[in-house]
Enzyme design. Structure first.
Site, mmCIF file in Angstrom:
data_model
loop_
_atom_site.group_PDB
_atom_site.id
_atom_site.type_symbol
_atom_site.label_atom_id
_atom_site.label_comp_id
_atom_site.label_asym_id
_atom_site.label_seq_id
_atom_site.Cartn_x
_atom_site.Cartn_y
_atom_site.Cartn_z
ATOM 1 N N ASP A 1 -3.440 -5.586 -1.538
ATOM 2 C CA ASP A 1 -2.584 -5.635 -2.732
ATOM 3 C C ASP A 1 -2.309 -7.056 -3.234
ATOM 4 O OD1 ASP A 1 -2.498 -2.936 -2.404
ATOM 5 O OD2 ASP A 1 -0.361 -2.801 -1.958
ATOM 6 N N MET B 1 -5.003 0.893 -6.091
ATOM 7 C CA MET B 1 -3.815 0.641 -5.277
ATOM 8 C C MET B 1 -3.011 -0.527 -5.839
ATOM 9 S SD MET B 1 -4.844 1.439 -1.359
ATOM 10 C CE MET B 1 -5.028 3.135 -0.806
ATOM 11 N N GLY B 2 -1.828 -0.681 -5.335
ATOM 12 C CA GLY B 2 -0.912 -1.718 -5.826
ATOM 13 C C GLY B 2 0.471 -1.127 -5.894
ATOM 14 N N GLN C 1 -11.260 1.714 -1.772
ATOM 15 C CA GLN C 1 -11.117 0.285 -2.066
ATOM 16 C C GLN C 1 -10.619 -0.515 -0.859
ATOM 17 O OE1 GLN C 1 -7.850 -0.018 -5.254
ATOM 18 N NE2 GLN C 1 -7.745 2.082 -4.511
ATOM 19 N N ARG C 2 -10.250 0.180 0.218
ATOM 20 C CA ARG C 2 -9.779 -0.520 1.419
ATOM 21 C C ARG C 2 -10.837 -0.528 2.516
ATOM 22 N NH1 ARG C 2 -3.899 1.455 3.021
ATOM 23 N NH2 ARG C 2 -4.913 2.158 4.919
HETATM 24 O O1 F6P Z 1 -1.824 -1.844 2.078
HETATM 25 C C1 F6P Z 1 -0.994 -1.459 1.015
HETATM 26 C C2 F6P Z 1 -1.543 -0.225 0.401
HETATM 27 O O2 F6P Z 1 -2.847 -0.502 0.095
HETATM 28 C C3 F6P Z 1 -0.782 0.251 -0.827
HETATM 29 O O3 F6P Z 1 -1.298 -0.191 -2.032
HETATM 30 C C4 F6P Z 1 -0.856 1.743 -0.693
HETATM 31 O O4 F6P Z 1 0.242 2.348 -1.307
HETATM 32 C C5 F6P Z 1 -0.852 1.943 0.765
HETATM 33 O O5 F6P Z 1 -1.506 0.834 1.321
HETATM 34 C C6 F6P Z 1 -1.478 3.238 1.210
HETATM 35 O O6 F6P Z 1 -1.702 3.197 2.571
HETATM 36 P P1 F6P Z 1 -1.804 4.474 3.543
HETATM 37 O O7 F6P Z 1 -2.368 5.592 2.770
HETATM 38 O O8 F6P Z 1 -2.665 3.975 4.633
HETATM 39 O O9 F6P Z 1 -0.413 4.754 4.002
#
Ligand code: F6P
Length: 338
Positions: free
Chosen positions: A123, A165-166, A270-271
């Site tokens: 983020d 995300m963000g 995106q992660r």
């Molecule tokens: O790392 C922050 C983030 O990418 C946020 O943008 C998003 O809301 C969150 O992680 C979602 O993470 P998870 O689904 O792993 O709880």
């Protein structure tokens, strides 16, 4: 060392750098706790030697595993953390994580534990550093998605709403939107008016551009009184579990303008995956700086990037406030709206 919170491309590059510099140059012994603070609470640690970190530089995720567990919400959390760190004869803890992980690290440091923080989040919203690793990769993935949406949007004369995300801030939406030529970008820092968004789309239509791309940060919020405020469940640290606001936005846009609209929620794509070269380099520099701080006994610090220089700042800076998208940057994006 531990990796906590949501994963992010570049974590393995930090781990590799800490181990390589720590063992080979400083003569340290390094252990990695499994799954964030859960590993410290449960005494689950693995010895990390250079041989364990070969071949991981380009790999996404984290070889140590991660969790969003908040140790201070666990029964006797603080005592168990301190007890297990002492039992493992840990001189200092390098905590690699976002606001929650670094906040818990700052609390540990107040309790006398030697701690170094390494900021991590796709983020890019952590104060004390210009950029976090993982952000560049996420922006690249989102930009690729916009490029792909463009061709199908154009073929069908559709409005494409892309949610990225963000949570607190719209860095990914803004950078990807700028790079991908989005026609509207909605970010948490700027509560949006759905009528204004419709106006931008109608304006494009009137100029003969029969498709549009709207990029929405998951934390985007409607201006008070314009649309119902979305409600979300909360995670371990009290953060809302976001996702899905783009569906409501798309329905409103289609209903109000009559333009056929489709939604894409990019989510965890995106992660995941391999970090960009920029993220590998930044993560490597952060890892080297973190173990240098530890070896020098400079505790309670967090590494960060200022311009092109890796610096260190008080650990407490990370949790003081999120780093928001500056107004001036949003104004650049607005030039291309509609
Ligand atoms: O790392 C922050 C983030 O990418 C946020 O943008 C998003 O809301 C969150 O992680 C979602 O993470 P998870 O689904 O792993 O709880």
């Amino acid at each position: 060392m531990l990796t906590g919170g949501g994963d992010c491309p570049g974590l393995n590059a930090v781990i590799r750098a800490v181990v390589r510099k720590g063992v080979e140059r400083h003569g340290c012994e390094i252990v990695g706790f499994r799954n964030g603070y859960r590993g410290v609470l449960e005494g689950e640690a693995v010895a990390l030697a250079p041989g364990n970190v070969r071949g991981i530089l380009h790999r996404g995720g984290t070889i140590l595993g991660t969790s969003k567990l908040n140790p201070f919400r666990e029964e006797g959390g603080l005592e168990r953390l301190i007890g297990n760190l002492q039992a493992a004869e840990v001189d200092g803890l390098i905590a690699i994580g976002g606001e929650g992980t670094l906040g818990a690290a700052a609390r540990l440091s107040e309790e006398g534990v030697n701690v170094i923080g390494v900021p991590k989040t796709i983020d890019n919203d952590i104060a004390g550093t210009d950029f976090t690793f993982g952000f560049d990769t996420a922006v690249q993935v989102a930009t690729d998605a916009i490029d792909r949406l463009h061709t199908t949007a154009e073929s069908h004369n559709r409005v494409m709403v892309l949610e990225v995300m963000g949570r607190n801030s719209g860095w990914i939406a803004l950078f990807a939107g700028l790079a991908g030529g989005a026609d509207v970008i909605l970010i948490p820092e700027h509560p949006f008016d759905i009528d204004d968004v419709c106006e931008h789309l109608r304006h494009r239509q009137s100029e003969g551009h029969l498709f549009s791309i709207v990029v929405v940060a998951e934390g985007a919020v409607p201006r008070k009184g314009t649309l119902p405020m979305p409600e979300y469940d909360r995670d371990e640290y009290g953060w809302p579990k976001l996702g899905g606001i783009s569906t409501m936005i798309a329905e409103e846009l289609e209903h109000r303008t009559g333009f056929e609209t489709r939604v894409t929620i990019l989510g965890h794509v995106q992660r995941g995956g391999t970090p960009t070269a920029f993220d590998r380099v930044l993560a490597t520099r952060f890892g080297v700086a973190a173990i240098d701080l530890a070896a020098g006994g400079r505790w309670s610090r967090m590494v960060g990037l200022r311009g092109i220089t890796v610096v260190d700042v008080p650990l407490s800076e990370a949790e003081a406030r999120p780093k928001y998208v500056p107004e001036k940057l949003y104004e650049v994006a607005e030039v291309f709206f509609g």
